[in-house]
Design a protein around this motif. Structure first.
Motif, PDB file in Angstrom:
ATOM      1  N   THR A 243      14.825 -24.798   8.518  1.00 45.77           N
ATOM      2  CA  THR A 243      14.415 -25.677   7.429  1.00 45.77           C
ATOM      3  C   THR A 243      13.006 -25.325   6.972  1.00 45.77           C
ATOM      4  OG1 THR A 243      14.289 -27.994   6.697  1.00 45.77           O
ATOM      5  CG2 THR A 243      13.424 -27.509   8.885  1.00 45.77           C
ATOM      6  N   THR A 244      12.757 -25.592   5.718  1.00 45.75           N
ATOM      7  CA  THR A 244      11.381 -25.624   5.244  1.00 45.75           C
ATOM      8  C   THR A 244      10.995 -27.098   5.271  1.00 45.75           C
ATOM      9  OG1 THR A 244      11.915 -25.946   2.906  1.00 45.75           O
ATOM     10  CG2 THR A 244      11.808 -23.680   3.708  1.00 45.75           C
TER      11      THR A 244
ATOM     12  N   HIS B 212       4.351 -20.568   1.274  1.00 47.12           N
ATOM     13  CA  HIS B 212       4.528 -19.417   2.180  1.00 47.12           C
ATOM     14  C   HIS B 212       5.670 -18.558   1.620  1.00 47.12           C
ATOM     15  CE1 HIS B 212       2.980 -22.295   5.502  1.00 47.12           C
ATOM     16  NE2 HIS B 212       1.973 -21.731   4.864  1.00 47.12           N
ATOM     17  N   LYS B 213       5.357 -17.340   1.284  1.00 44.97           N
ATOM     18  CA  LYS B 213       6.341 -16.395   0.753  1.00 44.97           C
ATOM     19  C   LYS B 213       6.251 -15.102   1.561  1.00 44.97           C
ATOM     20  CE  LYS B 213       7.600 -18.585  -3.132  1.00 44.97           C
ATOM     21  NZ  LYS B 213       8.943 -18.898  -3.520  1.00 44.97           N
TER      22      LYS B 213
ATOM     23  N   ASP C  97       9.033 -28.166  15.829  1.00 43.09           N
ATOM     24  CA  ASP C  97       9.687 -26.859  15.829  1.00 43.09           C
ATOM     25  C   ASP C  97      10.098 -26.480  17.255  1.00 43.09           C
ATOM     26  OD1 ASP C  97      10.520 -24.329  14.618  1.00 43.09           O
ATOM     27  OD2 ASP C  97       8.762 -23.466  15.593  1.00 43.09           O
TER      28      ASP C  97
ATOM     29  N   HIS D 170      18.183 -24.566   5.731  1.00 43.33           N
ATOM     30  CA  HIS D 170      18.659 -23.206   5.494  1.00 43.33           C
ATOM     31  C   HIS D 170      19.712 -22.897   6.548  1.00 43.33           C
ATOM     32  CE1 HIS D 170      15.338 -21.622   2.778  1.00 43.33           C
ATOM     33  NE2 HIS D 170      15.053 -22.894   2.985  1.00 43.33           N
TER      34      HIS D 170
ATOM     35  N   LEU E 155       5.626 -25.982   5.623  1.00 42.57           N
ATOM     36  CA  LEU E 155       6.099 -24.792   6.300  1.00 42.57           C
ATOM     37  C   LEU E 155       7.198 -24.190   5.441  1.00 42.57           C
ATOM     38  CD1 LEU E 155       5.921 -23.105   8.891  1.00 42.57           C
ATOM     39  CD2 LEU E 155       7.687 -24.565   9.849  1.00 42.57           C
ATOM     40  N   GLY E 156       7.091 -22.916   5.177  1.00 36.91           N
ATOM     41  CA  GLY E 156       8.080 -22.266   4.319  1.00 36.91           C
ATOM     42  C   GLY E 156       7.699 -22.379   2.861  1.00 36.91           C
ATOM     43  N   ASP E 157       8.705 -22.289   1.994  1.00 33.67           N
ATOM     44  CA  ASP E 157       8.409 -22.248   0.563  1.00 33.67           C
ATOM     45  C   ASP E 157       8.594 -23.589  -0.131  1.00 33.67           C
ATOM     46  OD1 ASP E 157      11.145 -22.351   0.679  1.00 33.67           O
ATOM     47  OD2 ASP E 157      11.492 -20.577  -0.537  1.00 33.67           O
ATOM     48  N   SER E 158       8.669 -24.677   0.620  1.00 31.63           N
ATOM     49  CA  SER E 158       8.637 -25.999  -0.007  1.00 31.63           C
ATOM     50  C   SER E 158       7.258 -26.201  -0.619  1.00 31.63           C
ATOM     51  CB  SER E 158       8.901 -27.103   1.023  1.00 31.63           C
ATOM     52  OG  SER E 158      10.226 -27.051   1.472  1.00 31.63           O
TER      53      SER E 158
END
Length: 111
Positions: A69-70, A106-107, A53, A14, A86-89
């Protein structure tokens, strides 16, 4: 040891590719070197995501990088599947032609 292992991961950058490339280069190394990889693969994945991270945040601050990044990874240990994300992957497992939900992404609207 004599346990078969396989590792797979996908990163979706991202705001650029720096964080995704960094994660693709370092996460699997952190997982493989984690002291719990043999006894507790789930803990090794979780801690390795956090460590990667933290490592990238130091690099980003030093080099003034502004990407993120996801990420999603799958670690197969013998006949066990461990998923970390982690994230929306998202991860999809298809078993006998049917999708099996393994995770809820994760949203922002999710508690």
């Amino acid at each position: 040891d004599d346990v078969d292992r396989a590792y797979f991961a996908v990163f979706d950058g991202h705001g650029g590719v720096d964080a995704a490339n960094y994660s693709a280069t370092h996460l699997h190394v952190n997982v493989g070197l984690h002291e719990e990889i043999v006894k507790n693969p789930a803990e090794a994945l979780k801690c390795s995501f956090q460590k990667t991270d933290e490592m990238f945040l130091c690099k980003a601050k030093r080099e003034k990088l502004r990407s993120g990044t996801t990420g999603v990874s799958a670690l197969i240990v013998g006949n066990e599947l461990h998923i970390a994300w982690l994230g929306d992957s998202q991860v999809m497992l298809v078993q006998q032609g049917k999708a099996v939900t393994l995770m809820e992404p994760h949203k922002p609207e999710r508690e």
